[in-house]
Design a protein around this motif. Structure first.
Motif, mmCIF file in Angstrom:
data_model
loop_
_atom_site.group_PDB
_atom_site.id
_atom_site.type_symbol
_atom_site.label_atom_id
_atom_site.label_comp_id
_atom_site.label_asym_id
_atom_site.label_seq_id
_atom_site.Cartn_x
_atom_site.Cartn_y
_atom_site.Cartn_z
ATOM 1 N N VAL A 307 -81.052 30.880 82.916
ATOM 2 C CA VAL A 307 -80.636 32.276 83.086
ATOM 3 C C VAL A 307 -81.540 33.080 82.160
ATOM 4 N N VAL A 308 -82.277 34.051 82.705
ATOM 5 C CA VAL A 308 -83.313 34.696 81.895
ATOM 6 C C VAL A 308 -83.529 36.139 82.329
ATOM 7 N N HIS A 309 -83.690 37.030 81.357
ATOM 8 C CA HIS A 309 -84.026 38.427 81.654
ATOM 9 C C HIS A 309 -85.064 38.906 80.655
ATOM 10 N N GLY A 310 -86.054 39.613 81.167
ATOM 11 C CA GLY A 310 -87.078 40.197 80.326
ATOM 12 C C GLY A 310 -86.873 41.689 80.169
ATOM 13 N N GLY A 311 -87.631 42.266 79.241
ATOM 14 C CA GLY A 311 -87.580 43.699 79.018
ATOM 15 C C GLY A 311 -88.953 44.229 78.660
ATOM 16 N N SER A 312 -89.220 45.482 79.051
ATOM 17 C CA SER A 312 -90.519 46.079 78.777
ATOM 18 C C SER A 312 -90.389 47.583 78.605
ATOM 19 N N ASN A 313 -90.867 48.081 77.495
ATOM 20 C CA ASN A 313 -91.050 49.510 77.241
ATOM 21 C C ASN A 313 -92.439 49.677 76.640
ATOM 22 N N PRO A 314 -93.021 50.866 76.669
ATOM 23 C CA PRO A 314 -94.325 51.036 76.026
ATOM 24 C C PRO A 314 -94.281 50.588 74.567
ATOM 25 N N GLY A 315 -95.098 49.593 74.242
ATOM 26 C CA GLY A 315 -95.146 49.086 72.879
ATOM 27 C C GLY A 315 -94.185 47.965 72.579
ATOM 28 N N PHE A 316 -93.364 47.557 73.549
ATOM 29 C CA PHE A 316 -92.343 46.540 73.281
ATOM 30 C C PHE A 316 -92.178 45.605 74.481
ATOM 31 N N LYS A 317 -91.956 44.328 74.204
ATOM 32 C CA LYS A 317 -91.646 43.334 75.232
ATOM 33 C C LYS A 317 -90.567 42.401 74.679
ATOM 34 N N SER A 318 -89.720 41.892 75.567
ATOM 35 C CA SER A 318 -88.637 41.015 75.117
ATOM 36 C C SER A 318 -88.289 40.012 76.205
ATOM 37 N N VAL A 319 -87.618 38.966 75.804
ATOM 38 C CA VAL A 319 -87.047 38.020 76.765
ATOM 39 C C VAL A 319 -85.838 37.346 76.124
ATOM 40 N N TYR A 320 -84.866 37.044 76.981
ATOM 41 C CA TYR A 320 -83.655 36.326 76.568
ATOM 42 C C TYR A 320 -83.461 35.233 77.602
ATOM 43 N N MET A 321 -83.682 33.980 77.207
ATOM 44 C CA MET A 321 -83.555 32.871 78.153
ATOM 45 C C MET A 321 -82.523 31.870 77.664
ATOM 46 N N ARG A 322 -81.724 31.383 78.628
ATOM 47 C CA ARG A 322 -80.651 30.460 78.318
ATOM 48 C C ARG A 322 -80.772 29.239 79.241
ATOM 49 N N PHE A 323 -81.040 28.073 78.669
ATOM 50 C CA PHE A 323 -81.039 26.825 79.414
ATOM 51 C C PHE A 323 -79.608 26.315 79.400
ATOM 52 N N VAL A 324 -78.952 26.415 80.532
ATOM 53 C CA VAL A 324 -77.500 26.301 80.594
ATOM 54 C C VAL A 324 -77.010 24.903 80.219
ATOM 55 N N LYS A 325 -77.467 23.884 80.925
ATOM 56 C CA LYS A 325 -76.957 22.535 80.677
ATOM 57 C C LYS A 325 -77.444 21.978 79.346
ATOM 58 N N GLU A 326 -78.615 22.402 78.944
ATOM 59 C CA GLU A 326 -79.176 21.899 77.693
ATOM 60 C C GLU A 326 -78.638 22.640 76.467
ATOM 61 N N ASP A 327 -77.887 23.736 76.695
ATOM 62 C CA ASP A 327 -77.292 24.531 75.614
ATOM 63 C C ASP A 327 -78.361 24.996 74.630
ATOM 64 N N LEU A 328 -79.434 25.565 75.190
ATOM 65 C CA LEU A 328 -80.547 26.073 74.393
ATOM 66 C C LEU A 328 -80.822 27.514 74.800
ATOM 67 N N SER A 329 -80.850 28.407 73.829
ATOM 68 C CA SER A 329 -81.157 29.814 74.085
ATOM 69 C C SER A 329 -82.311 30.255 73.211
ATOM 70 N N ILE A 330 -83.225 31.032 73.795
ATOM 71 C CA ILE A 330 -84.406 31.523 73.086
ATOM 72 C C ILE A 330 -84.491 33.025 73.312
ATOM 73 N N ILE A 331 -84.564 33.785 72.224
ATOM 74 C CA ILE A 331 -84.626 35.247 72.289
ATOM 75 C C ILE A 331 -85.869 35.701 71.529
ATOM 76 N N ILE A 332 -86.704 36.477 72.197
ATOM 77 C CA ILE A 332 -87.954 36.947 71.596
ATOM 78 C C ILE A 332 -88.046 38.456 71.757
ATOM 79 N N LEU A 333 -88.285 39.154 70.650
ATOM 80 C CA LEU A 333 -88.456 40.602 70.645
ATOM 81 C C LEU A 333 -89.799 40.904 70.000
ATOM 82 N N ALA A 334 -90.704 41.565 70.733
ATOM 83 C CA ALA A 334 -92.048 41.828 70.231
ATOM 84 C C ALA A 334 -92.348 43.317 70.282
ATOM 85 N N ASN A 335 -93.227 43.764 69.387
ATOM 86 C CA ASN A 335 -93.538 45.191 69.325
ATOM 87 C C ASN A 335 -94.974 45.499 69.761
#
Length: 355
Positions: A307-335
């Motif tokens: 389950v994953v959603h990205g984000g984008s604004n001028p000067g910023f990028k992000s992603v929030y990803m969740r590996f459901v069965k593996e119970d692993l989540s990774i969140i990245i916020l960049a400028n």
């Protein structure tokens, strides 16, 4: 005493910051991955959260929050989420549903009685799933102008639907403007206040804010982009976009991850599950496994459900990803506009899912 550490990556020597004198075995592999990819993507600053089996195993800032003042980016740096914010609007709608104030099958004419007849079939669930047929943006939208959400919504009234409502998926920021206006109408308070009070406060997300350019926000990151090889400040966004309405930190997003993982407060468990139930296929390709639920896309990565959603604004990028069965989540916020947080997230997933 310190020394410069060097790591062999992709058959070349990469300078790995100023590190204490450690053996290679002691150097964190996550740092190696992040350093390599930040260099390759020319990222100025980035915050990373990795949550495994409900426990934060990484919560760390890299690079700079402000390049001009040489301010380090930390876990408390406030960064634009972009469209990662959409989940907060869909969650707020489900909360209002639980409170008996609306249903997902309510037509938009209940809230916008002067909307065109062509919008008659559009319901709240079509807005949340990008299946309304509405255009991507309201034509009145302007990055440099603060104006009421309703004005932007009404500017789309004269436009024809781009396809029959419910027929297919097509990403639509305008739909989330409408959801924000519905939240405001039904809750009796501005959408940003309702989301803060109903979602952020119970989650103890004390450093999450609406994207108000003029508001003085402690530890807010500056956004950057490159003009050819020259680093420049990203142009400002004065408009407050419900489709990407919030700023947050990696520490606050870890708190939010705990809320949605445990599913014990804010919403009933069965309503949390509605967010991630496939509602519409995102591609016409037969082999595609991409679906959109309510504020969240779903896909597979190397045979694993994600389950994953990205984000984008001028000067910023992000992603929030969740590996459901593996119970692993990774969140990245960049400028930095050139950042590709999806690529970074998948590189980290390859590491964590095999170690």
């Amino acid at each position: 005493m310190c020394c410069i550490g060097f790591i062999q990556i992709d058959e070349k020597i990469t300078d790995f910051l100023l590190l204490p004198c450690l053996s290679f075995a002691q150097i964190d592999s996550t740092d190696i991955i992040i350093k390599r990819m930040m260099d390759g993507q020319k990222i100025i600053g980035l915050s990373l959260a990795v949550v495994r089996n409900g426990r934060p195993v990484v919560n760390k800032g890299y690079g700079l929050a402000n390049a001009e003042l040489n301010v380090p980016l930390t876990t408390k740096t406030v960064i634009r989420l972009g469209s990662v914010s959409k989940q907060f609007f869909s969650t707020a709608i489900l909360k209002l549903m639980e409170e008996g104030k609306l249903t997902l099958d309510d037509g938009v004419h209940r809230f916008f009685p002067d909307a065109p007849q062509a919008w008659q079939a559009i319901t709240i669930k079509h807005l949340m799933s990008h299946t309304s047929g509405l255009p991507l943006e309201g034509p009145a939208y302007d990055n440099f102008t603060i104006q009421p959400d309703l004005k932007i919504i009404k500017s789309a009234y004269p436009l024809p639907l781009q396809f029959k409502t419910g027929e297919k998926y097509q990403y639509c920021n305008l739909g989330y403007y409408m959801l924000a206006e519905i939240i405001t109408q039904v809750s009796g308070m501005p959408w940003q206040q309702y989301i803060h009070q109903t979602l952020f406060v119970p989650a103890s997300m004390n450093n999450s804010y609406v994207t108000d350019f003029h508001l003085l926000i402690p530890s807010r990151a500056s956004g950057y982009m490159h003009r050819r090889v020259t680093l420049i400040t990203a142009y400002p966004m004065y408009a407050i976009r419900p489709s990407g309405g919030f700023l947050s930190t990696s520490s606050d997003m870890i708190k939010w991850e705990k809320i949605i993982r445990e599913r014990k407060i804010i919403l009933k468990k069965e309503n949390w599950e509605k967010l991630w139930q496939p509602f519409v296929k995102m591609s016409d390709k037969a082999e595609s496994k991409e679906y959109y639920g309510f504020g969240w896309p779903m896909d597979e990565y190397k045979g694993r459900k994600i389950v994953v959603h990205g984000g984008s604004n001028p000067g910023f990028k992000s992603v929030y990803m969740r590996f459901v069965k593996e119970d692993l989540s990774i969140i990245i916020l960049a400028n930095t506009s050139e950042a590709n947080p999806h690529a970074i997230g998948f590189a980290l997933a390859d590491y964590y899912l095999t170690n």
